[in-house]
Design a protein around this motif. Structure first.
Motif, PDB file in Angstrom:
ATOM      1  N   VAL A   1       5.460   0.648   6.882  1.00 28.27           N
ATOM      2  CA  VAL A   1       4.984  -0.040   5.681  1.00 28.27           C
ATOM      3  C   VAL A   1       3.801  -0.927   6.045  1.00 28.27           C
ATOM      4  O   VAL A   1       3.869  -1.737   6.977  1.00 28.27           O
ATOM      5  N   ILE A   2       2.705  -0.786   5.299  1.00 30.03           N
ATOM      6  CA  ILE A   2       1.538  -1.652   5.471  1.00 30.03           C
ATOM      7  C   ILE A   2       1.653  -2.850   4.534  1.00 30.03           C
ATOM      8  O   ILE A   2       1.485  -3.992   4.946  1.00 30.03           O
ATOM      9  N   ILE A   3       1.936  -2.612   3.255  1.00 36.43           N
ATOM     10  CA  ILE A   3       2.251  -3.682   2.312  1.00 36.43           C
ATOM     11  C   ILE A   3       3.359  -3.199   1.381  1.00 36.43           C
ATOM     12  O   ILE A   3       3.478  -2.008   1.110  1.00 36.43           O
TER      13      ILE A   3
ATOM     14  N   LYS B   1      -4.266   2.823  11.251  1.00 42.46           N
ATOM     15  CA  LYS B   1      -3.274   3.636  10.560  1.00 42.46           C
ATOM     16  C   LYS B   1      -3.932   4.889   9.978  1.00 42.46           C
ATOM     17  O   LYS B   1      -5.076   4.854   9.505  1.00 42.46           O
ATOM     18  N   ALA B   2      -3.200   5.995  10.032  1.00 39.48           N
ATOM     19  CA  ALA B   2      -3.635   7.261   9.450  1.00 39.48           C
ATOM     20  C   ALA B   2      -2.598   7.706   8.425  1.00 39.48           C
ATOM     21  O   ALA B   2      -1.558   7.063   8.244  1.00 39.48           O
ATOM     22  N   SER B   3      -2.900   8.798   7.730  1.00 42.29           N
ATOM     23  CA  SER B   3      -1.979   9.373   6.740  1.00 42.29           C
ATOM     24  C   SER B   3      -1.510   8.327   5.744  1.00 42.29           C
ATOM     25  O   SER B   3      -0.319   8.226   5.421  1.00 42.29           O
ATOM     26  N   VAL B   4      -2.448   7.518   5.242  1.00 40.88           N
ATOM     27  CA  VAL B   4      -2.084   6.446   4.304  1.00 40.88           C
ATOM     28  C   VAL B   4      -1.594   7.048   2.993  1.00 40.88           C
ATOM     29  O   VAL B   4      -2.218   7.939   2.418  1.00 40.88           O
ATOM     30  N   THR B   5      -0.461   6.545   2.532  1.00 37.56           N
ATOM     31  CA  THR B   5       0.192   7.040   1.328  1.00 37.56           C
ATOM     32  C   THR B   5       0.622   5.864   0.465  1.00 37.56           C
ATOM     33  O   THR B   5       1.113   4.854   0.983  1.00 37.56           O
ATOM     34  N   ILE B   6       0.427   5.990  -0.837  1.00 35.00           N
ATOM     35  CA  ILE B   6       0.870   4.974  -1.795  1.00 35.00           C
ATOM     36  C   ILE B   6       2.024   5.547  -2.604  1.00 35.00           C
ATOM     37  O   ILE B   6       1.950   6.685  -3.082  1.00 35.00           O
ATOM     38  N   LYS B   7       3.082   4.744  -2.741  1.00 34.14           N
ATOM     39  CA  LYS B   7       4.224   5.156  -3.546  1.00 34.14           C
ATOM     40  C   LYS B   7       4.580   4.047  -4.534  1.00 34.14           C
ATOM     41  O   LYS B   7       4.495   2.863  -4.204  1.00 34.14           O
ATOM     42  N   PHE B   8       4.975   4.436  -5.732  1.00 36.05           N
ATOM     43  CA  PHE B   8       5.436   3.471  -6.730  1.00 36.05           C
ATOM     44  C   PHE B   8       6.187   4.237  -7.810  1.00 36.05           C
ATOM     45  O   PHE B   8       6.100   5.461  -7.909  1.00 36.05           O
TER      46      PHE B   8
ATOM     47  N   LEU C   1      -8.319   6.217   2.721  1.00 29.44           N
ATOM     48  CA  LEU C   1      -7.914   4.853   3.055  1.00 29.44           C
ATOM     49  C   LEU C   1      -7.530   4.698   4.525  1.00 29.44           C
ATOM     50  O   LEU C   1      -7.233   3.587   4.964  1.00 29.44           O
ATOM     51  N   ASP C   2      -7.552   5.786   5.289  1.00 31.67           N
ATOM     52  CA  ASP C   2      -7.166   5.710   6.705  1.00 31.67           C
ATOM     53  C   ASP C   2      -8.118   4.808   7.482  1.00 31.67           C
ATOM     54  O   ASP C   2      -9.353   4.896   7.339  1.00 31.67           O
TER      55      ASP C   2
ATOM     56  N   VAL D   1       2.546   0.651   0.266  1.00 29.83           N
ATOM     57  CA  VAL D   1       1.532   1.410   1.004  1.00 29.83           C
ATOM     58  C   VAL D   1       2.068   1.692   2.397  1.00 29.83           C
ATOM     59  O   VAL D   1       2.511   0.776   3.109  1.00 29.83           O
ATOM     60  N   TYR D   2       2.034   2.955   2.789  1.00 31.29           N
ATOM     61  CA  TYR D   2       2.527   3.388   4.088  1.00 31.29           C
ATOM     62  C   TYR D   2       1.383   3.940   4.933  1.00 31.29           C
ATOM     63  O   TYR D   2       0.377   4.416   4.401  1.00 31.29           O
ATOM     64  N   GLY D   3       1.558   3.909   6.238  1.00 30.95           N
ATOM     65  CA  GLY D   3       0.603   4.535   7.146  1.00 30.95           C
ATOM     66  C   GLY D   3       1.283   4.898   8.455  1.00 30.95           C
ATOM     67  O   GLY D   3       2.378   4.411   8.757  1.00 30.95           O
ATOM     68  N   THR D   4       0.636   5.735   9.220  1.00 33.63           N
ATOM     69  CA  THR D   4       1.164   6.177  10.512  1.00 33.63           C
ATOM     70  C   THR D   4       0.174   5.816  11.605  1.00 33.63           C
ATOM     71  O   THR D   4      -1.025   6.059  11.464  1.00 33.63           O
TER      72      THR D   4
END
Length: 207
Positions: free
Chosen positions: A8-10, A75-82, A132-133, A162-165
């Protein structure tokens, strides 16, 4: 072997207040407990009892719910979920998602248009956004781009995350060496170089 873990980034933003978000104009987007939450609202994972809320008297074009600046550096593979849902709106508003990489000077459409038409909290949106990476400054905002209509009804979002790897590290085995020893692995293709601390940490690739 590969271990890659999404972190988790935020978030998740539970909307006990507007939290990481700001409404523009002020007080158009707010935070409330849903008026008529369905049984799905707390199932499976709604955080808290509130949600980010666009009330029916605010269904005008170009209102914004914008995050504070955040970083995805490293961070790579940034993904937003809601999650999103409505409270029985006659005509739900059209909500889009946009991002900025220059502190809001310009905005790019993220390819999302809301499609929530039900008061059941079961709608999870997942957006993979490689743009966003590894960015030092990111803003994300929800924007009303078409008005809706209803009576004492609302549009909601919740659990914005917001997630990232982290980038993977490649390790190579020394020729003929013990595969079960970390000292037998290195970052150079011939097996020399830095060795891993262990075999269980995330984002390690053993070739």
């Amino acid at each position: 072997f590969l271990w890659a873990q999404q972190t988790v980034i935020i978030g998740p933003e539970s909307f006990a207040s507007l939290g990481i978000f700001t409404s523009n104009p002020a007080n158009v987007w707010t935070f409330t407990a849903p008026i008529n939450p369905s049984s799905g609202y707390l199932n499976p994972t709604a955080s808290g009892v509130n949600a980010g809320t666009l009330l029916d008297n605010s269904f005008t074009i170009n209102t914004y719910l914008t995050t504070a600046n955040f970083s995805t550096t490293g961070k790579a593979s940034v993904t937003i979920k809601f999650s999103e849902w409505t409270d029985g709106l006659t005509i739900p508003p059209k909500i889009s998602l946009e991002y900025s990489l220059n502190s809001g000077t310009s905005w790019t459409d993220a390819g999302f248009i809301s499609s929530a038409t039900t008061s059941t909290y079961t709608t999870l949106r997942t957006l993979a956004l490689p743009a966003l990476d590894n960015q030092p400054t990111v803003l994300v905002r929800f924007r009303t781009n078409a008005a809706g209509s209803g009576s004492f009804e609302s549009y909601y979002i919740d659990d914005f995350t917001v997630y990232g790897t982290a980038p993977s590290i490649n390790y190579y085995n020394l020729s003929g060496a013990n595969l079960n020893s970390t000292a037998s692995w290195g970052t150079a293709t011939n097996g020399t170089g830095s060795s891993p601390i262990d075999f269980l940490s995330s984002n390690q690739i053993f070739n």
